[in-house]
Design an enzyme around this catalytic site. Structure first.
Site, short mmCIF file in Angstrom:
data_model
loop_
_atom_site.label_atom_id
_atom_site.label_comp_id
_atom_site.label_asym_id
_atom_site.label_seq_id
_atom_site.Cartn_x
_atom_site.Cartn_y
_atom_site.Cartn_z
N GLU A 92 10.93 -41.71 -53.44
CA GLU A 92 11.82 -40.64 -54.10
C GLU A 92 10.59 -39.65 -54.81
O GLU A 92 10.82 -38.47 -54.84
CB GLU A 92 12.78 -41.01 -55.13
CG GLU A 92 13.84 -41.87 -54.37
CD GLU A 92 14.61 -41.00 -53.45
OE1 GLU A 92 14.64 -39.73 -53.74
OE2 GLU A 92 15.07 -41.56 -52.30
N HIS A 152 9.49 -36.95 -52.49
CA HIS A 152 10.21 -36.02 -52.10
C HIS A 152 9.98 -34.79 -53.35
O HIS A 152 9.94 -33.67 -53.24
CB HIS A 152 11.65 -36.35 -51.99
CG HIS A 152 12.13 -37.14 -50.81
ND1 HIS A 152 11.66 -36.60 -49.66
CD2 HIS A 152 12.67 -38.31 -50.63
CE1 HIS A 152 12.11 -37.37 -48.79
NE2 HIS A 152 12.75 -38.47 -49.31
N ASP A 174 16.24 -38.87 -44.13
CA ASP A 174 15.26 -37.87 -44.04
C ASP A 174 15.00 -37.41 -42.57
O ASP A 174 14.97 -36.38 -42.41
CB ASP A 174 14.19 -38.41 -44.77
CG ASP A 174 14.29 -38.88 -46.25
OD1 ASP A 174 14.84 -38.13 -46.94
OD2 ASP A 174 13.39 -39.83 -46.69
ZN LIG Z 1 13.87 -39.93 -48.64
#
Ligand SMILES: [Zn+2]
Length: 351
Positions: free
Chosen positions: A59, A62, A156
């Site tokens: 996370e 990202h 994703d």
């Molecule tokens: Zn992800």
């Protein structure tokens, strides 16, 4: 998100742990330490902690890239099912979305390669526990990285696929195509799940609904982008009087086939009555006046409100229609059906 606690902050991004995750971790450690379930030992607890670390890294990657594009990150919340990066909406620019989406899985794959290399090179010098942990860390990162690359929303891979397509066609079409591919993946996953692993069926359902949800939200935000309530609301509003009885109201509802009415007194909106409210009243009590049972806590709309916001209000509150108020006067009514009709008309067909 409610019931989550900040554990630390990194790159200026707060990382929070949801209470369900905290309880789960504590439980596993207690079970492991006191040997309550023979198959859950301290290595299991360590493994869970490693999964947790892996999700945080995923996370954060990202968020880190998103932040570099100037996107505000509210926080990262960790739940037992995975992490959520709460950020403001990613601009519909495929190149940015592509990099933000890639960052998560790529970080996990890089870690897997590094830890695997350490294991190969230094494996013989490491203690059994440490090499066991490294081995699990490699596997967890590899699996998480690859799994997230599956081309299916909300993973994703779905975003990466959409970004790839969106550079070649318009954004809605790209989303529709990516969502269709995602749903087909989900169906294949569910079929495999029937034979091998029931957990996979759950994931498949999650993916299927996620794909559809992502598509719907893109359709709504793109197609309703600049439509306002006043463009499609019904201005000729049928209102009821607070002194109407339940019996009369039911008759009107059946005759006009509307499920809800605003109630006005001297032109001012004072309440709302729905079929649900009146149908709850027993037959022998239907001479009761509707002002006694109407809801006075009203969620209202404005003629200049954006339809994206309106549909959000309707969905969040699970209601079918909103009275439209301007300068304290009731000027119209807007229903979910009105908005859906517009969406159906504007939605592009895949060919
Ligand atoms: Zn992800």
């Amino acid at each position: 998100m409610k019931y989550s606690f900040k554990i630390f902050s990194i790159f200026g991004i707060p990382v929070e742990l949801h209470i369900s995750f905290l309880v789960l971790m504590l439980l596993i450690y207690i079970i492991a330490l006191f040997n309550l379930i023979p198959s859950v030992n301290i290595l299991t607890a360590v493994l869970i902690t490693l999964i947790f670390a892996t999700v945080v890294i995923h996370e954060l990657s990202h968020s880190y890239i998103a932040k570099r594009y100037g996107i505000k990150i509210q926080r990262i919340v960790l739940l037992p099912i995975g992490g959520i990066s709460e950020m403001e909406e990613i601009p519909k620019e495929p190149a940015k979305e592509l990099r933000i989406a890639l960052a998560g899985p790529v970080s996990n794959l890089i870690i897997a390669v590094i830890t695997f290399a350490i294991l190969i090179i230094f494996g013989t010098f490491l203690s059994a526990i440490l090499s066991g942990a490294l081995y699990y860390f490699t596997v967890v990162n590899l699996l998480l990285g690859l799994f997230n690359l599956l081309p299916a929303f909300p993973m994703d891979g779905g975003r990466i696929l959409r970004a790839f397509l969106a550079e070649r066609m318009d954004f809605i079409k790209a989303t529709k195509l990516a969502a269709t591919i995602g749903k087909q993946f989900a169906i294949i996953m569910a079929v495999i799940g029937v034979f091998f692993n029931f957990l996979l069926i759950l994931v498949a359902i999650f993916v299927y609904l996620g794909a559809e949800g992502e598509y719907r939200s893109v359709v709504v935000s793109t197609l309703l982008g600049d439509e306002k309530v006043k463009d499609i609301m019904t201005s000729d509003v049928h209102t009821l009087n607070p002194d109407n009885s339940v019996q009369e109201t039911l008759k009107i509802m059946f005759r006009e086939k509307h499920m809800g009415y605003p109630i006005t007194e001297d032109g001012k909106l004072i309440g709302i009555i729905t079929f649900h409210d009146v149908s709850k009243i027993p037959e022998n009590n239907r001479d009761m006046l509707i002002k006694e049972i109407m809801s006075t806590e009203m969620i209202i709309s404005d003629p200049n409100e954006n339809l994206v916001e309106t549909i959000g209000k309707l969905n969040r509150n699970n209601i079918g229609r909103l009275p439209v108020i301007e300068n304290g006067e009731l000027v119209g009514i807007i229903s979910k059906t009105d908005i859906t009709k517009i969406l159906d008309k504007k939605e592009p067909k895949l060919d």
